[in-house]
Design an enzyme around this catalytic site. Structure first.
Site, PDB file in Angstrom:
ATOM      1  N   LEU A  39       2.383   0.388 -11.921  1.00  0.00           N
ATOM      2  CA  LEU A  39       3.663   0.731 -12.529  1.00  0.00           C
ATOM      3  C   LEU A  39       3.723   2.243 -12.584  1.00  0.00           C
ATOM      4  CD1 LEU A  39       3.794  -1.608 -15.688  1.00  0.00           C
ATOM      5  CD2 LEU A  39       4.999  -1.939 -13.527  1.00  0.00           C
ATOM      6  N   ASP A  40       4.934   2.794 -12.489  1.00  0.00           N
ATOM      7  CA  ASP A  40       5.073   4.227 -12.729  1.00  0.00           C
ATOM      8  C   ASP A  40       4.551   4.517 -14.128  1.00  0.00           C
ATOM      9  OD1 ASP A  40       6.303   4.497 -10.286  1.00  0.00           O
ATOM     10  OD2 ASP A  40       8.321   4.733 -11.095  1.00  0.00           O
ATOM     11  N   MET A  41       3.955   5.680 -14.322  1.00  0.00           N
ATOM     12  CA  MET A  41       3.294   6.005 -15.578  1.00  0.00           C
ATOM     13  C   MET A  41       4.187   5.788 -16.804  1.00  0.00           C
ATOM     14  SD  MET A  41       1.267   9.431 -16.759  1.00  0.00           S
ATOM     15  CE  MET A  41       0.218   9.376 -15.334  1.00  0.00           C
TER      16      MET A  41
END
Length: 175
Positions: free
Chosen positions: A22-24
């Protein structure tokens, strides 16, 4: 030294394998596997699109309820890393189904169902003029700053590689 993988491994007392990413700044469901063989099977299921995913986002403007799909090929922007860009010449296929389900406080709530899993796919598909033309609230790369990125991995659904039963893992949307 402090990472989600380290925390999960401490919690379960064993090595854990991250299945996807997942994106941060994205919250929500993230899959881990306890063994390397199951890790490989789950990654293969992601690659073959046998795992269904649903994300919830708030867009930075009110929009009419609608649904459809966005098919914009993505590639890393070499002049503006880490941003991605649409490129019909060099991009890889990126396909997202979406449903705008309502408006609240000047923003639109949208359900995203990514078919492919490219880096920043939902963020670009929301913001790009050939996509929804409205960035996700709090998207500092493709939109504007807010108190958070309003993008949440709501659920994943798949057939478990061992039990062969359908599994749906959900995370409550915090916004």
């Amino acid at each position: 030294a402090d990472s989600l993988q380290e925390r999960v491994q401490r919690m379960f007392g064993q090595e854990m394998h991250i299945v996807h990413r997942l994106d941060m700044a994205t919250s929500g469901v993230l899959l881990f596997a306890r063994t390397a063989p199951i890790h490989r099977q789950l990654q293969s299921m992601f690659k073959s699109r046998d795992i269904e995913k649903c994300y919830v986002a708030l867009l930075d403007a009110e929009m009419e309820p609608m649904s459809g799909s966005i098919d914009l090929p993505l590639v890393l922007n070499p002049d503006d890393r880490p941003r991605q860009m649409v490129s019909y010449t060099h991009g890889k296929q990126a396909l997202t189904r979406y449903e705008i389900v309502g408006n609240e406080n000047g923003r639109s709530r949208v359900m995203f169902y990514p078919i492919t899993g490219r880096t920043h796919q939902l963020r670009v598909h929301a913001a790009h003029c050939d996509g929804l033309d409205t960035p996700i609230a709090g998207d500092t790369l493709y939109g504007t700053v807010a108190d958070r990125l309003y993008l949440h991995a709501h659920w994943v659904k798949f057939v478990h590689p061992v039990t062969q039963k359908e599994v749906k893992i959900e995370s409550k949307v915090p916004f």
